[in-house]
Design a protein around this motif. Sequence first.
Motif, PDB file in Angstrom:
ATOM      1  N   PRO A   1       1.458  -3.263 -19.443  1.00 14.59           N
ATOM      2  CA  PRO A   1       2.392  -2.284 -20.017  1.00 14.59           C
ATOM      3  C   PRO A   1       2.722  -1.131 -19.064  1.00 14.59           C
ATOM      4  O   PRO A   1       3.727  -0.442 -19.267  1.00 14.59           O
ATOM      5  CB  PRO A   1       1.651  -1.768 -21.260  1.00 14.59           C
ATOM      6  N   PHE A   2       1.899  -0.919 -18.050  1.00 17.80           N
ATOM      7  CA  PHE A   2       2.097   0.218 -17.145  1.00 17.80           C
ATOM      8  C   PHE A   2       2.526  -0.223 -15.749  1.00 17.80           C
ATOM      9  O   PHE A   2       2.296   0.489 -14.778  1.00 17.80           O
ATOM     10  CB  PHE A   2       0.807   1.036 -17.051  1.00 17.80           C
ATOM     11  N   GLU A   3       3.133  -1.401 -15.619  1.00 18.16           N
ATOM     12  CA  GLU A   3       3.493  -1.919 -14.306  1.00 18.16           C
ATOM     13  C   GLU A   3       4.636  -1.107 -13.689  1.00 18.16           C
ATOM     14  O   GLU A   3       5.539  -0.626 -14.391  1.00 18.16           O
ATOM     15  CB  GLU A   3       3.866  -3.397 -14.391  1.00 18.16           C
ATOM     16  N   THR A   4       4.586  -0.995 -12.385  1.00 19.61           N
ATOM     17  CA  THR A   4       5.638  -0.313 -11.641  1.00 19.61           C
ATOM     18  C   THR A   4       6.769  -1.288 -11.326  1.00 19.61           C
ATOM     19  O   THR A   4       6.655  -2.486 -11.568  1.00 19.61           O
ATOM     20  CB  THR A   4       5.057   0.268 -10.341  1.00 19.61           C
ATOM     21  N   SER A   5       7.846  -0.747 -10.745  1.00 15.05           N
ATOM     22  CA  SER A   5       8.989  -1.615 -10.411  1.00 15.05           C
ATOM     23  C   SER A   5       8.608  -2.626  -9.335  1.00 15.05           C
ATOM     24  O   SER A   5       9.078  -3.775  -9.349  1.00 15.05           O
ATOM     25  CB  SER A   5      10.161  -0.761  -9.944  1.00 15.05           C
ATOM     26  N   LYS A   6       7.736  -2.219  -8.389  1.00 15.06           N
ATOM     27  CA  LYS A   6       7.286  -3.151  -7.353  1.00 15.06           C
ATOM     28  C   LYS A   6       6.448  -4.276  -7.962  1.00 15.06           C
ATOM     29  O   LYS A   6       6.627  -5.460  -7.618  1.00 15.06           O
ATOM     30  CB  LYS A   6       6.478  -2.397  -6.306  1.00 15.06           C
ATOM     31  N   GLN A   7       5.541  -3.920  -8.856  1.00 12.14           N
ATOM     32  CA  GLN A   7       4.730  -4.942  -9.522  1.00 12.14           C
ATOM     33  C   GLN A   7       5.608  -5.882 -10.352  1.00 12.14           C
ATOM     34  O   GLN A   7       5.347  -7.082 -10.416  1.00 12.14           O
ATOM     35  CB  GLN A   7       3.684  -4.269 -10.412  1.00 12.14           C
ATOM     36  N   ARG A   8       6.649  -5.331 -10.972  1.00 12.11           N
ATOM     37  CA  ARG A   8       7.544  -6.164 -11.773  1.00 12.11           C
ATOM     38  C   ARG A   8       8.295  -7.168 -10.899  1.00 12.11           C
ATOM     39  O   ARG A   8       8.453  -8.326 -11.268  1.00 12.11           O
ATOM     40  CB  ARG A   8       8.528  -5.285 -12.531  1.00 12.11           C
ATOM     41  N   ARG A   9       8.758  -6.728  -9.720  1.00  6.87           N
ATOM     42  CA  ARG A   9       9.460  -7.639  -8.817  1.00  6.87           C
ATOM     43  C   ARG A   9       8.536  -8.743  -8.320  1.00  6.87           C
ATOM     44  O   ARG A   9       8.920  -9.916  -8.267  1.00  6.87           O
ATOM     45  CB  ARG A   9      10.023  -6.846  -7.630  1.00  6.87           C
ATOM     46  N   GLU A  10       7.307  -8.383  -7.968  1.00  7.47           N
ATOM     47  CA  GLU A  10       6.350  -9.387  -7.498  1.00  7.47           C
ATOM     48  C   GLU A  10       6.007 -10.378  -8.610  1.00  7.47           C
ATOM     49  O   GLU A  10       5.892 -11.587  -8.363  1.00  7.47           O
ATOM     50  CB  GLU A  10       5.086  -8.701  -6.983  1.00  7.47           C
ATOM     51  N   LYS A  11       5.870  -9.870  -9.820  1.00  7.04           N
ATOM     52  CA  LYS A  11       5.555 -10.755 -10.948  1.00  7.04           C
ATOM     53  C   LYS A  11       6.724 -11.700 -11.227  1.00  7.04           C
ATOM     54  O   LYS A  11       6.524 -12.883 -11.533  1.00  7.04           O
ATOM     55  CB  LYS A  11       5.248  -9.918 -12.186  1.00  7.04           C
ATOM     56  N   GLU A  12       7.950 -11.203 -11.110  1.00  2.67           N
ATOM     57  CA  GLU A  12       9.120 -12.038 -11.352  1.00  2.67           C
ATOM     58  C   GLU A  12       9.193 -13.184 -10.342  1.00  2.67           C
ATOM     59  O   GLU A  12       9.470 -14.330 -10.711  1.00  2.67           O
ATOM     60  CB  GLU A  12      10.380 -11.169 -11.263  1.00  2.67           C
ATOM     61  N   ILE A  13       8.918 -12.875  -9.075  1.00  5.92           N
ATOM     62  CA  ILE A  13       8.919 -13.921  -8.043  1.00  5.92           C
ATOM     63  C   ILE A  13       7.803 -14.922  -8.303  1.00  5.92           C
ATOM     64  O   ILE A  13       7.984 -16.139  -8.194  1.00  5.92           O
ATOM     65  CB  ILE A  13       8.784 -13.292  -6.644  1.00  5.92           C
ATOM     66  N   ARG A  14       6.632 -14.422  -8.688  1.00  2.25           N
ATOM     67  CA  ARG A  14       5.493 -15.308  -8.926  1.00  2.25           C
ATOM     68  C   ARG A  14       5.752 -16.237 -10.119  1.00  2.25           C
ATOM     69  O   ARG A  14       5.441 -17.431 -10.067  1.00  2.25           O
ATOM     70  CB  ARG A  14       4.237 -14.466  -9.174  1.00  2.25           C
ATOM     71  N   THR A  15       6.339 -15.690 -11.188  1.00  2.00           N
ATOM     72  CA  THR A  15       6.620 -16.534 -12.354  1.00  2.00           C
ATOM     73  C   THR A  15       7.717 -17.558 -12.056  1.00  2.00           C
ATOM     74  O   THR A  15       7.692 -18.670 -12.585  1.00  2.00           O
ATOM     75  CB  THR A  15       7.030 -15.672 -13.554  1.00  2.00           C
ATOM     76  N   LEU A  16       8.680 -17.188 -11.205  1.00  2.00           N
ATOM     77  CA  LEU A  16       9.709 -18.155 -10.829  1.00  2.00           C
ATOM     78  C   LEU A  16       9.124 -19.299 -10.001  1.00  2.00           C
ATOM     79  O   LEU A  16       9.515 -20.455 -10.162  1.00  2.00           O
ATOM     80  CB  LEU A  16      10.819 -17.463 -10.033  1.00  2.00           C
ATOM     81  N   LEU A  17       8.176 -18.964  -9.118  1.00  2.00           N
ATOM     82  CA  LEU A  17       7.526 -20.018  -8.336  1.00  2.00           C
ATOM     83  C   LEU A  17       6.662 -20.914  -9.214  1.00  2.00           C
ATOM     84  O   LEU A  17       6.501 -22.105  -8.930  1.00  2.00           O
ATOM     85  CB  LEU A  17       6.681 -19.392  -7.219  1.00  2.00           C
ATOM     86  N   ASP A  18       6.101 -20.347 -10.286  1.00  2.00           N
ATOM     87  CA  ASP A  18       5.248 -21.108 -11.205  1.00  2.00           C
ATOM     88  C   ASP A  18       6.025 -21.698 -12.375  1.00  2.00           C
ATOM     89  O   ASP A  18       5.421 -22.167 -13.351  1.00  2.00           O
ATOM     90  CB  ASP A  18       4.126 -20.220 -11.747  1.00  2.00           C
ATOM     91  N   LYS A  19       7.350 -21.653 -12.310  1.00  2.00           N
ATOM     92  CA  LYS A  19       8.181 -22.152 -13.417  1.00  2.00           C
ATOM     93  C   LYS A  19       7.902 -23.637 -13.675  1.00  2.00           C
ATOM     94  O   LYS A  19       7.856 -24.442 -12.754  1.00  2.00           O
ATOM     95  CB  LYS A  19       9.653 -21.946 -13.065  1.00  2.00           C
TER      96      LYS A  19
END
Length: 533
Positions: A407-425
């Motif tokens: 719930p407290f993620e920063t914009s950088k953490q959000r971008r990294e998570k988005e890339i990671r979830t796309l790779l794990d799609k």
Amino acid sequence: MGDIEENDALPKNKPSTEKDVSDELELRMKKYLRGESANLEVLKDKKLKGQLAAKEQLYGKSAQAAAKAEKWLMPSEGGYLEAEGLEKTWRIKQETIAHEVDISGSRKQYDIILPELGPYTLDFTSSGRYMAVGGRKGHIGIVDMINLSLIRELQVRETVRDVVFLHNELFFAAAQKRYPYIYNREGTELHCLKEHGPVLRLQFLKNHFLLATINKFGQLRYQDVTMGSMVGNFRTGVGRTNVMQVNPFNGVVSLGHSAGTVTMWKPTSSAPLVKMLCHHGPVSALAFHSNGHLMATAGKDKKVKLWDLRKYEVLQTLPGHANTLDFSQKGLLSCGNGSLIQVLRDVSGTQNYSRYMTHSMVKGYQVEKLVFRPYEDVLGIGHSMGWSSILIPGAGEPNFDSWVANPFETSKQRREKEIRTLLDKLPPETIMLDPSKIGTVKPKGKRPTKKEKEAEIEAAVEATKGKKLKKKTKGRNKPGKMIQKKQDAIARVKRPYMEQKIQEEENVSRKKQKTSVELPKSLQRFARKKASS
């Protein structure tokens, strides 16, 4: 009143000796162990035996580390309301709970009144920080639930039936009067999905990045939001429905229909995986437990049923009607009908739900949707006059994993998570009723030998010969006709075996035939020449 009951069957007092500490850790380790250890004594291969023993030791160490982290590092523990004496938990009012909690907890209890734009539907992000609201009269907004601040609101000036977040808070979809639309966080329209038509319900499969919709013509569609391609388009064939829910365990979409049936779908199959009769009347609501094995359904026959999806059997039938159902992260079940909200709890752990809390809205308010906020003891209520939030102790998971939902993620953490979830799609083919089968090897069926086939044919022929024929009327019971009938019966029995044999022979001859491939001119001189007769 308002005391907290411990969630785990563990000692409340701090252990005083090393033995007590080790016993408590062993009790906690059972949650993280991967079943019972394998019996390695039967193995004869020393190398394989050593490798498996090392793996078992690694599993034990990881379970022990997880148990220690839970004991010493977990910041908080979950708890439920505990009544004293003859008092009942469902008699405790929200005003009483608000007086007992801290200031930050009391701020989560509020009412937003917008009578001219309702009824409202709600949706939360996976972390529980952001909430999307959609009013039937065209009002759409995004709210930051930590700061209780409005990020963006817009008026689309047409009917809004449903809203749902996509993979994070930056994008959300709204089912409007004619088509579903995708907006960004700033309220800018990004896409108009005209192929979906007038959509009634939306669901997003976050592990597969698929947007599932059901329109008023009974068509179920899956759209990949990363590539924009239509993955599946099926006619359900059972009419219009506005009851739709995704099983979080396996990604299977379930629909409730007016005939009392529930169908389960995946994007790679044009026919339903399961079709089960749940009620003797239209299905009005549907919800899934987070473990994926428990399903709750409500029907117009004034019954709420709990189903075990491993056996497709009814576990419990409760009286009452519900227009909306939702399971919390800790297994509480909320039921809403009219202006009354009930929360049920499995006290004994045997899937036997009983009344835990109740809440009555202001007279005249009609509950449209109930959604538990992740990682919080909060229930969001969308109703005809706006939306509200009430406190339900023990509903949310008390500790979040920052790698899963922060719930407290920063914009950088959000971008990294988005890339990671796309790779794990995950591809759409991984959606199935039992996802544990993925990665396993299908056992090869044993083919019957030639002798076994002949013996099977002979047994079928003998059984046909021994069968007595019915006596017919005069003139139709002659010996010649009886013999002809027996021969026809024997031929019918032999026919499937003969057809199978012919098919196998054709397959073998087809494999032996050499397909003639026309080579390009530059390679024709290397081709093998046919022998001249």
